[in-house]
Motif scaffolding. Structure first.
Motif, short mmCIF file in Angstrom:
data_model
loop_
_atom_site.label_atom_id
_atom_site.label_comp_id
_atom_site.label_asym_id
_atom_site.label_seq_id
_atom_site.Cartn_x
_atom_site.Cartn_y
_atom_site.Cartn_z
N THR A 183 0.85 -1.20 0.00
CA THR A 183 0.00 0.00 0.00
C THR A 183 0.88 1.24 0.00
N ASN A 184 0.28 2.37 -0.29
CA ASN A 184 1.03 3.62 -0.39
C ASN A 184 1.18 4.26 0.99
N MET A 185 1.90 3.57 1.87
CA MET A 185 2.08 4.07 3.22
C MET A 185 3.41 3.57 3.78
N LEU A 186 3.76 4.04 4.95
CA LEU A 186 4.95 3.58 5.63
C LEU A 186 4.76 3.73 7.13
N PHE A 187 5.62 3.04 7.88
CA PHE A 187 5.63 3.15 9.33
C PHE A 187 6.96 3.78 9.74
N VAL A 188 6.90 4.65 10.76
CA VAL A 188 8.05 5.45 11.14
C VAL A 188 8.29 5.31 12.63
N GLY A 189 9.51 4.92 13.01
CA GLY A 189 9.87 4.79 14.41
C GLY A 189 10.31 6.11 15.00
N THR A 190 10.39 6.13 16.33
CA THR A 190 10.87 7.30 17.06
C THR A 190 11.73 6.82 18.23
N ARG A 191 12.41 7.75 18.87
CA ARG A 191 13.14 7.44 20.09
C ARG A 191 12.31 7.74 21.33
N LYS A 192 11.01 7.86 21.15
CA LYS A 192 10.12 8.17 22.27
C LYS A 192 9.17 6.99 22.49
N THR A 193 7.86 7.21 22.35
CA THR A 193 6.90 6.15 22.66
C THR A 193 5.91 5.91 21.52
N THR B 165 0.26 7.73 5.66
CA THR B 165 -0.48 7.23 4.51
C THR B 165 -0.70 8.30 3.45
N ASP B 166 -0.38 7.95 2.22
CA ASP B 166 -0.69 8.79 1.06
C ASP B 166 -1.92 8.16 0.39
N ARG B 167 -3.09 8.57 0.82
CA ARG B 167 -4.33 7.89 0.40
C ARG B 167 -4.68 8.12 -1.07
N ASN B 168 -4.33 9.29 -1.61
CA ASN B 168 -4.70 9.58 -2.99
C ASN B 168 -3.54 9.45 -3.96
N SER B 169 -2.40 8.92 -3.48
CA SER B 169 -1.25 8.62 -4.34
C SER B 169 -0.72 9.82 -5.11
N ASP B 170 -0.70 10.98 -4.45
CA ASP B 170 -0.19 12.18 -5.13
C ASP B 170 1.22 12.54 -4.71
N GLY B 171 1.89 11.66 -3.93
CA GLY B 171 3.25 11.93 -3.51
C GLY B 171 3.37 12.78 -2.27
N ILE B 172 2.23 13.04 -1.61
CA ILE B 172 2.23 13.79 -0.35
C ILE B 172 1.34 13.03 0.63
N ALA B 173 1.79 12.84 1.85
CA ALA B 173 1.00 12.09 2.82
C ALA B 173 -0.26 12.87 3.19
N ASP B 174 -1.35 12.15 3.31
CA ASP B 174 -2.63 12.75 3.70
C ASP B 174 -2.93 12.56 5.18
N GLU B 175 -2.35 11.50 5.77
CA GLU B 175 -2.68 11.19 7.15
C GLU B 175 -1.46 10.66 7.89
N VAL B 176 -1.22 11.19 9.07
CA VAL B 176 -0.16 10.72 9.97
C VAL B 176 -0.80 10.53 11.34
N ASN C 128 6.16 -8.16 16.56
CA ASN C 128 5.85 -8.48 15.16
C ASN C 128 4.36 -8.27 14.96
N PHE C 129 3.99 -7.48 13.94
CA PHE C 129 2.59 -7.14 13.69
C PHE C 129 2.15 -7.68 12.34
N PRO C 130 1.34 -8.73 12.32
CA PRO C 130 0.87 -9.30 11.05
C PRO C 130 0.01 -8.30 10.27
N ALA C 131 0.28 -8.19 8.98
CA ALA C 131 -0.53 -7.37 8.06
C ALA C 131 -0.79 -5.97 8.61
N ALA C 132 0.22 -5.36 9.18
CA ALA C 132 0.05 -4.05 9.82
C ALA C 132 -0.49 -3.00 8.86
N GLU C 133 -0.09 -3.07 7.60
CA GLU C 133 -0.53 -2.04 6.66
C GLU C 133 -2.00 -2.14 6.32
N PHE C 134 -2.63 -3.24 6.65
CA PHE C 134 -4.06 -3.41 6.38
C PHE C 134 -4.92 -3.30 7.63
#
Length: 428
Positions: free
Chosen positions: A92-102, A108-119, A152-158
């Motif tokens: 899917t047109n999304m990614l997961f991003v870690g942090t050094r916090k919690t 997610t780029d829901r409309n595939s325009d190269g800019i994320a719509d939701e974080v 480990n998170f099964p099918a996290a993107e869905f």
């Protein structure tokens, strides 16, 4: 002031302590519920991070300072607070991003325009602790490596829309390293799943230079090295490489299966030594020299420079400028960029913290020779370090190719992810 008024601060403090205790107790209960596919009771509404406004506009303005090779452009992809290491979703047109916090962020780029719509936060019913490392198994399971736990998170993107998600504990809390070795220093892990399907995790050692009495334990556990294990149950764990100070970036070369990693250098030895390193692992059991040597510099703390240099040191492939803080790296697997970039890798320099003249805060590109070793390293993107003031306007952490061949760059200082595209002769 009445007696009740005088007691209000104490009552508030007591309530805060009770709430903190309740939150701490809730996290283990929640993971037990999620393992059984039960509802945690966490609010179903997950507030997203605003993607427009003054902050986003200021970040875009700062990007005008970034220098790239001809034909490339950089844009703001998403506002992501404390953005560290990235795992681009397989399907899917999304990614997961870690942090050094919690927080682990779902972007997610829901409309595939190269800019994320939701974080928004991923799995907010869980309490993460320094979930810096994120990566994928070959069949679409998301791995999150915390300071001292792996999930480990099964099918996290869905199944990331709600607060409750399926979870498999790979390494239980407190079992990745001995609890007594936990430290605020060098606790950000990184991970990759290799061609063999095993999970590879880097474990930074928690000192500037580890004392001699720690050497045996660290070698046995893999602290100051790299370990590998089954990505689903943590079985078959073994130490894969040693002699590493603090690697916060590694990736497999898809062409030959070798594992490359960055390594951060010793502090307090001066502005120009030791060099940072980018290394290549070609077989299990290789030793990369630390704490006896880093780059070409013998380490003086604890008298390691007085020892004979171990004979089995594997030399670095690339030596980088001291204290630039080489972090995330990734091989470029896309086809959008010109041919010279295909088959090489990009790496991020976070920028110095203890150098009299700041350096780093840029992205490098390294090409490879026909035999798979490093050829030339050059600056690909720079400008986050304001040369006129010595101030950082951004600090790149990680790089990640997208499915369309564009390149993402995370920045935990600005709290953003940038997207680099190749536009050729098109106007910027």
């Amino acid at each position: 002031m009445t007696v009740t008024q005088r007691r209000l601060p104490a009552l508030a403090a007591a309530a805060a302590l009770l709430l903190a205790g309740a939150a701490a107790a809730q996290a283990p209960q929640n993971i037990d519920k999620l393992k059984q596919f039960k509802v945690s009771g966490t609010d179903l509404n997950i507030p997203p991070v605003p993607q427009e406004g003054r902050n986003a506009n200021a970040i875009r303005e700062n990007l005008k300072r970034v220098k790239l090779p001809p034909g490339f452009r950089i844009d703001l992809f998403a506002v992501v607070p404390d953005a560290r290491h990235m795992a681009v979703a397989p399907s899917t047109n999304m990614l997961f991003v870690g942090t050094r916090k919690t927080t682990v962020w779902a972007v997610t780029d829901r409309n595939s325009d190269g800019i994320a719509d939701e974080v928004k936060p991923f799995a907010p019913s869980l309490k993460f602790q320094v979930p810096n490392g994120v990566c994928w198994t070959k069949d679409g399971f998301l791995i999150v490596v915390e300071h001292n736990r792996i999930l480990n998170f099964p099918a996290a993107e869905f199944f990331y829309e709600g607060p409750d998600v399926a979870v498999i504990p790979v390494v239980e809390q407190g079992k990745l390293i001995p609890v007594e070795e936990e430290s605020f220093n060098h606790g950000a892990r990184v991970c990759r799943v290799g061609p063999d399907g095993m999970l590879y995790v880097s474990l930074g050692q928690p000192f500037n230079v580890q004392p001699r009495e720690k050497l045996k334990l660290y070698t046995e556990v893999g602290i100051g090295g790299m370990v590998r294990m089954n990505a689903f149950d943590g079985s078959k764990r073994e130490v894969y490489a040693t002699g590493i100070r603090n690697s916060v970036g590694h990736d497999f070369n898809p062409k030959d299966g070798t594992l490359w990693f960055t390594d951060n250098q010793t502090d307090g030895m001066g502005d120009d030594i030791p060099n940072g390193e980018i290394n290549r692992i070609t077989a299990k059991g290789q030793f990369f020299g630390y704490p006896w040597i880093q780059g070409k510099t013998r380490i003086t703390e604890h008298g390691y420079d007085k020892d004979p240099l171990p004979a089995n040191v594997t030399a670095a492939q690339v030596l980088t400028e001291a204290h630039a803080a080489d972090l995330g790296m990734a091989f470029y697997t896309g086809r959008q960029f010109p041919a010279k970039y295909q088959g090489g890798f990009f790496s991020a320099q976070h920028g110095s913290w203890n150098r009299t003249k700041p350096n780093g805060a840029q992205v490098l590109f390294t090409s490879l020779k026909a035999d798979g070793t490093a050829d030339k390293t050059e600056v690909f993107a720079s400008g986050w370090l304001d040369e006129s003031t010595g101030l950082f306007r951004g600090r790149p952490v990680d790089v990640a190719p997208m499915k369309d061949g564009s390149l993402l760059i995370s920045d935990d200082f600005a709290g953003a992810i940038y997207r680099v595209t190749y536009v050729g002769d098109a106007p910027r």
